[in-house]
Design a protein around this motif. Structure first.
Motif, mmCIF file in Angstrom:
data_model
loop_
_atom_site.group_PDB
_atom_site.id
_atom_site.type_symbol
_atom_site.label_atom_id
_atom_site.label_comp_id
_atom_site.label_asym_id
_atom_site.label_seq_id
_atom_site.Cartn_x
_atom_site.Cartn_y
_atom_site.Cartn_z
ATOM 1 N N ARG A 63 0.827 -1.210 0.000
ATOM 2 C CA ARG A 63 0.000 0.000 0.000
ATOM 3 C C ARG A 63 0.858 1.255 0.000
ATOM 4 N NH1 ARG A 63 -4.010 -3.377 1.944
ATOM 5 N NH2 ARG A 63 -6.031 -2.625 1.213
ATOM 6 N N ALA A 64 1.963 1.179 0.729
ATOM 7 C CA ALA A 64 2.852 2.339 0.761
ATOM 8 C C ALA A 64 3.425 2.597 -0.625
ATOM 9 C CB ALA A 64 3.971 2.111 1.772
ATOM 10 N N VAL A 65 3.864 1.533 -1.280
ATOM 11 C CA VAL A 65 4.501 1.687 -2.594
ATOM 12 C C VAL A 65 3.481 2.128 -3.638
ATOM 13 C CG1 VAL A 65 5.674 0.466 -4.454
ATOM 14 C CG2 VAL A 65 6.373 0.082 -2.101
ATOM 15 N N ILE A 66 2.336 1.462 -3.645
ATOM 16 C CA ILE A 66 1.333 1.805 -4.655
ATOM 17 C C ILE A 66 0.746 3.187 -4.375
ATOM 18 C CG2 ILE A 66 -1.018 1.193 -5.373
ATOM 19 C CD1 ILE A 66 0.121 -1.729 -5.443
ATOM 20 N N GLY A 67 0.660 3.537 -3.087
ATOM 21 C CA GLY A 67 0.159 4.858 -2.734
ATOM 22 C C GLY A 67 1.065 5.982 -3.198
ATOM 23 N N ARG A 68 2.302 5.640 -3.515
ATOM 24 C CA ARG A 68 3.227 6.671 -3.983
ATOM 25 C C ARG A 68 3.211 6.801 -5.499
ATOM 26 N NH1 ARG A 68 6.863 5.016 -0.133
ATOM 27 N NH2 ARG A 68 7.944 3.725 -1.625
ATOM 28 N N ASN A 69 2.533 5.891 -6.176
ATOM 29 C CA ASN A 69 2.559 5.911 -7.633
ATOM 30 C C ASN A 69 1.169 6.139 -8.217
ATOM 31 O OD1 ASN A 69 5.398 5.175 -8.433
ATOM 32 N ND2 ASN A 69 4.945 3.551 -6.978
ATOM 33 N N SER A 70 1.162 6.608 -9.457
ATOM 34 C CA SER A 70 -0.126 6.869 -10.091
ATOM 35 C C SER A 70 -0.705 5.561 -10.613
ATOM 36 C CB SER A 70 0.055 7.838 -11.251
ATOM 37 O OG SER A 70 0.694 7.174 -12.307
ATOM 38 N N MET A 71 -2.005 5.561 -10.787
ATOM 39 C CA MET A 71 -2.696 4.353 -11.230
ATOM 40 C C MET A 71 -2.161 3.866 -12.564
ATOM 41 S SD MET A 71 -6.691 3.759 -11.978
ATOM 42 C CE MET A 71 -6.649 4.920 -13.311
ATOM 43 N N LEU A 82 -0.589 0.225 -13.395
ATOM 44 C CA LEU A 82 -1.281 -0.725 -14.280
ATOM 45 C C LEU A 82 -0.471 -1.017 -15.530
ATOM 46 C CD1 LEU A 82 -4.991 0.454 -14.134
ATOM 47 C CD2 LEU A 82 -3.919 -1.412 -12.919
ATOM 48 N N THR A 83 0.442 -0.126 -15.914
ATOM 49 C CA THR A 83 1.133 -0.347 -17.186
ATOM 50 C C THR A 83 2.634 -0.548 -16.984
ATOM 51 O OG1 THR A 83 1.162 2.048 -17.489
ATOM 52 C CG2 THR A 83 -0.591 0.847 -18.568
ATOM 53 N N LEU A 133 3.308 -9.961 -8.690
ATOM 54 C CA LEU A 133 2.090 -9.167 -8.813
ATOM 55 C C LEU A 133 1.169 -9.968 -9.719
ATOM 56 C CD1 LEU A 133 0.881 -6.491 -8.005
ATOM 57 C CD2 LEU A 133 1.903 -5.463 -9.984
ATOM 58 N N GLN A 134 0.304 -10.779 -9.107
ATOM 59 C CA GLN A 134 -0.570 -11.657 -9.894
ATOM 60 C C GLN A 134 -1.443 -10.824 -10.803
ATOM 61 O OE1 GLN A 134 -0.129 -14.658 -9.784
ATOM 62 N NE2 GLN A 134 0.472 -15.356 -7.766
ATOM 63 N N ASP A 135 -1.878 -9.729 -10.236
ATOM 64 C CA ASP A 135 -2.894 -8.986 -10.938
ATOM 65 C C ASP A 135 -2.974 -7.591 -10.340
ATOM 66 O OD1 ASP A 135 -4.772 -8.698 -12.759
ATOM 67 O OD2 ASP A 135 -6.312 -9.910 -11.790
ATOM 68 N N ALA A 136 -2.999 -6.604 -11.204
ATOM 69 C CA ALA A 136 -3.292 -5.259 -10.732
ATOM 70 C C ALA A 136 -4.287 -4.706 -11.725
ATOM 71 C CB ALA A 136 -2.034 -4.409 -10.702
ATOM 72 N N GLN A 137 -5.458 -4.464 -11.287
ATOM 73 C CA GLN A 137 -6.475 -4.005 -12.224
ATOM 74 C C GLN A 137 -7.430 -3.045 -11.528
ATOM 75 O OE1 GLN A 137 -9.623 -7.555 -11.845
ATOM 76 N NE2 GLN A 137 -8.094 -7.902 -13.369
ATOM 77 N N PRO A 138 -8.174 -2.303 -12.316
ATOM 78 C CA PRO A 138 -9.165 -1.434 -11.690
ATOM 79 C C PRO A 138 -10.228 -2.280 -11.003
ATOM 80 C CG PRO A 138 -9.385 -1.466 -14.060
ATOM 81 C CD PRO A 138 -8.123 -2.153 -13.748
ATOM 82 N N PRO A 139 -10.859 -1.722 -9.965
ATOM 83 C CA PRO A 139 -11.879 -2.498 -9.264
ATOM 84 C C PRO A 139 -13.078 -2.804 -10.159
ATOM 85 C CG PRO A 139 -11.783 -0.235 -8.476
ATOM 86 C CD PRO A 139 -10.617 -0.428 -9.358
#
Lengths: 287, 387
Positions: B178-186, B190-191, B223-229
Motif C-alpha cells: 500500500r505504501a509503494v502503490i500509494g506513492r505511484n499513479s494508477m 497498471l502499465t 504481482l498476480q494482478d493489478a487491475q481497476p476495481p
C-alpha cells in the motif's frame, strides 16, 4: 534385595525429585520471573538452566518473541475533515519483564488492549493534521517514525519495547469510494473518447492523402498521355507532309477520290446524276 | 477417566477395569517371581539392577540420535537455550531432558497470498476486497493481488525471534504494497511500472523482515494482478477497446490507401499505354498510307494521264455501284422534281450526309473501319461497324 538398596532407591528418587524442583529452564524465546512466596525477586535470566529453592520459589515464564498488535479498523478524521478507514499493526516485545508483569499482569492480551488505546489516540492526532494525499502517498514513513517516537516512552511504562508501527489500509468509506469510482469512470470515458477521435482524425488524414495521391497520379498520367498523343500526331503529320508534298496536285486528286468513295458508300445515299458528266461520256451515245 | 464416566452412565454395571488390571498384574508378578526363583544362581539383585540400568542408559543415549534430511537444519537447545544448528546427515544430541532438537526446512519454497485466496480445489481465485483494494497517489482505487514466495534462511531466528512469522509477513506485505502503490499513479501501476513496483515491494518487505529478525528471506514477489476495481471495469475495458478502435480506424484507412494508390497507378499506366498505342498507331498508319501513296506516285509519274483516268473511273465505278442513283435526262426546262427524301433518310435511322459525329480531324480513308474514335472523356470505344 539387600537393605542397602532398599534405602538407596527411595533416597535416590527423593534426591531426583528435590533436584527437579530446584532447577528450571528458561527457553531461548522466553523471559522468566522468579518469585519468592509471591514477591518478585529476579527477572533477568538468560536462556538455559537456572536454580531455585524448591517450594518457596516459583517461576513464571513469558514469551520474549516479537508479538503483534493487529489493530481493528478504525475511522479517523483527516485535516480536510474527511473520514478514512485505517488498519494498522504494531510489533512489540517485552522489554522489562518485571514492569510488564506488574502493569499488565504479564498478559499479552491485556498489553494489546492498552497499546491499542494509546496507539489510536496518537494516530487520531497525527491524522488530524494531514490530508488524505499526504497520508496515502507521502507521509507513511514519517508517520511511522513519529508514532514510534511518540509511543515508545509510553509503552516502556508497561515494560513494552515498541519495534514497529505500520499502517496497512487507508481506505475511503463506502460512500466516498463510490464517488471515486464515478470519477474514475468519467476519466476513462474521456480517455476512450480521445482515443476514438484521434483514430478518426488519423484515419481521415490517411484516406484524404490517399485520395489526393490518386488524383495526382491520374492527372499526371493524363498530362503525359496528351503529350504522347501530341507526339504521335506531330510525327504522323510530318510523315504525311513529307510524302504528299512530293506531288500535291496528285495527292489532292487521289485523296478526293478516296473521300468521295467513303462519303457515298452507303446504299441509302442517293445521288442525282446528270448524264452529261465526264463519267457518262460514253453512256448516252458512242462517239 | 472417561471409562469411569462410562460406567456411571451405563445402566448395566460392568466388571471394573481396575480389578481386571489387578488380576493381570498378579499373574505377571507370579510368573516373573517364578523365573527369578528358578535362576537365582544367575541373578543377584545388584546384577539385575545394573543390567537393567545399563540397558536403560544405552536406550536413553541412543534416543539422542537423529537424522537431518537434505534441505533441513536441526536446531539444538540445551536446557531450552540455543546451542547449535546442525547440518543434514546423522547427528547426535545429549538426550532429553538435557538437549532438544527442532528440525526446520530451509529450502522449501513457501508462499503467502495477499488480496485473494487461491483454492486449487475449484481452480479459481477469489478476491478479498478488504485486502486487495487500495488507493493510488492520484486517488484512484485499484485491486491488487500479490503472492510472496519465501524460504527460511536462518532456522534459529525463525524459531526464536518472532511469534507467528507467516502472519507477520502478511501484515508487512499489506503495509508495504500500500505504501509503494500509494506513492505511484494508477496508470503507472497498471502499465509500465509493474516490474519496478514489484522490485520495490520485495526490497521493503525484506528490509522489514530483517528488522524483526524473522530468519525469512523473500525469494520473489509476484504481482498476480493489478487491475481497476470491478465497479469501473467496464469503463476501463471500453478505454482499452477505444485504443484498439483507434488502431483499427487507422489500419482501415491505411488499407484504403493501400488499395486506392496502386489502383490509381494502374489506371495511370493504362492511360499512358493507351496514349502510346495511339502514337504508335498514328505513326504506323501514316507510314502505311504514305508508302502506298509513294509507290502509286512512282507509277503515276511514269504515265500520269492514263493512271489518272483509271483511278477516276474506278472510283466512280465503286461509288455508283453502292449507292442509289437517280439519272435525270433533263433539258434546260428543268421540270419540278419530287423526291421522297425523308423516307430514304429514315430507312436506317442514321442521319443524313451531314452527320454530327464526324471526326474533328480530317480522317483519311477507312479511318473508322477498325480504329478507335475519340469521344468525350478519355473512354475509348470501337466506332459503329458499318452495315
Amino acid at each position: 534385595m539387600s537393605s542397602r538398596t532398599q534405602i538407596l532407591i527411595p533416597a535416590g528418587l527423593s534426591l531426583l525429585v528435590l533436584g527437579y524442583m530446584s532447577v528450571f529452564y528458561v527457553k531461548e524465546h522466553e523471559k522468566a520471573i522468579l518469585f519468592r512466596l509471591g514477591e518478585m525477586v529476579e527477572s533477568d535470566y538468560k536462556p538455559g538452566l537456572h536454580f531455585k529453592a524448591p517450594i518457596i520459589n516459583n517461576v513464571s515464564t513469558f514469551d520474549a518473541r516479537v508479538l503483534t498488535l493487529d489493530a481493528k479498523s478504525e475511522r479517523f478524521l483527516t485535516s480536510e475533515k474527511k473520514n478514512v478507514i485505517v488498519d494498522s499493526f504494531a510489533k512489540w516485545r517485552i522489554g522489562d519483564v518485571g514492569l510488564f508483569y506488574t502493569t499488565v499482569g504479564g498478559d499479552e492480551f491485556q498489553a494489546n488492549l492498552r497499546l491499542d488505546q494509546i496507539m489510536k489516540d496518537a494516530m487520531r492526532s497525527e491524522f488530524g493534521v494531514r490530508t488524505i494525499k499526504q497520508l496515502i502517498s507521502e507521509d507513511r514513513n514519517e508517520l511511522r517514525e513519529t508514532l514510534l517516537a511518540k509511543l515508545s516512552p509510553t509503552a516502556q511504562k508497561f515494560g513494552i519495547e515498541l519495534i514497529d508501527i505500520r499502517i496497512k489500509r487507508i481506505d475511503l468509506p463506502q460512500e466516498v469510494s463510490s464517488s471515486v469510482f464515478q470519477r474514475m469512470r468519467a476519466e476513462r470515458e474521456r480517455v476512450a473518447r480521445e482515443f476514438r477521435s484521434q483514430g478518426a482524425e488519423s484515419a481521415e488524414q490517411i484516406s484524404a492523402e490517399a485520395d489526393k495521391q490518386k488524383h495526382v497520379i491520374v492527372a499526371n498520367a493524363q498530362r503525359d498521355a496528351e503529350n504522347i498523343r501530341g507526339r504521335g500526331d506531330a510525327q504522323s503529320a510530318e510523315i504525311y507532309a513529307k510524302s504528299f508534298g512530293k506531288n500535291p496536285e496528285f495527292y489532292a486528286f487521289y485523296r478526293s477520290l478516296q473521300a468521295y468513295q467513303t462519303s457515298f458508300e452507303k446504299t441509302q445515299d442517293t445521288l442525282v446524276l446528270k448524264p452529261n458528266s465526264d463519267f457518262f461520256k460514253y453512256f448516252s451515245s458512242e462517239k | 477417566m472417561s471409562s469411569e464416566k462410562h460406567n456411571t452412565s451405563k445402566q448395566t454395571p460392568q466388571p471394573d477395569w481396575r480389578l481386571e488390571i489387578d488380576k493381570y498384574w498378579k499373574q505377571v508378578s507370579e510368573k516373573t517371581g517364578d523365573f527369578f526363583n528358578d535362576h537365582k544362581s544367575m541373578f543377584s539383585a545388584g546384577k539385575v539392577a545394573s543390567a537393567v540400568g545399563g540397558t536403560l542408559a544405552v536406550v536413553w543415549l541412543a534416543s539422542g540420535f537423529y537424522i537431518v534430511d537434505q534441505g533441513n537444519r536441526g536446531v539444538v537447545t540445551r536446557f531450552g537455550a540455543y546451542s547449535e544448528t546442525t547440518m543434514p546427515g546423522p547427528n547426535w544430541h545429549i538426550p532429553v531432558p538435557f538437549e532438544n532438537v527442532a528440525i526446520v526446512n530451509v529450502e522449501q519454497q513457501r508462499f503467502i497470498e495477499v488480496g485473494y485466496i487461491d483454492s486449487s480445489r475449484i481452480n479459481k481465485s477469489s478476491l478479498i476486497p478488504q485486502e486487495s483494494l487500495m488507493l493510488t497517489a492520484d486517488e484512484n482505487i485499484i485491486a491488487v493481488r500479490l503472492a510472496v514466495q519465501y524460504q527460511i534462511n536462518n532456522a534459529r531466528d525463525y524459531l526464536f525471534n518472532v511469534k507467528n512469522n507467516e502472519n507477520t509477513l502478511k501484515q508487512l506485505t499489506e503495509s508495504v504494497e500500500r505504501a509503494v502503490i500509494g506513492r505511484n499513479s494508477m496508470d503507472f501501476v497498471l502499465t509500465e511500472g509493474r516490474s519496478q513496483i514489484v522490485a520495490e515491494i520485495k526490497e521493503q518487505i525484506q528490509a522489514g523482515m530483517d528488522e524483526y529478525k524473522t530468519g525469512i528471506s523473500i525469494a520473489s514477489v509476484n504481482l498476480q494482478d493489478a487491475q481497476p476495481p470491478e465497479e469501473v471495469q467496464g469503463a476501463f475495458e471500453d478505454a482499452i477497446r477505444a485504443r484498439e478502435d483507434k488502431q483499427r480506424l487507422i489500419n482501415e484507412a491505411e488499407a484504403y490507401a493501400n488499395e486506392v494508390i496502386p489502383k490509381a497507378r494502374g489506371a495511370a499506366s493504362r492511360i499512358i499505354q493507351e496514349a502510346e498505342a495511339y502514337e504508335a498507331e498514328k505513326i504506323a498508319k501514316a507510314k502505311g498510307e504514305t508508302e502506298r501513296f509513294d509507290q502509286l506516285l512512282v507509277e503515276y509519274e511514269k504515265s500520269p494521264a492514263i493512271t489518272r483516268k483509271r483511278l477516276y473511273l474506278e472510283a466512280k465505278e465503286k461509288l455508283y455501284s453502292s449507292t442509289n442513283k437517280v439519272m435525270l435526262e433533263a433539258d434546260q426546262t428543268n421540270p419540278m422534281l419530287y423526291m421522297p427524301m425523308p423516307q430514304t433518310f429514315q430507312q436506317h435511322g442514321s442521319s443524313p450526309a451531314a452527320s454530327n459525329d464526324a471526326e474533328p480531324t480530317v480522317e483519311p480513308h477507312n479511318a473508322d473501319k477498325n480504329g478507335m474514335r475519340k469521344t468525350s472523356g478519355n473512354e475509348l470505344r470501337p466506332s459503329r461497324s458499318k452495315q
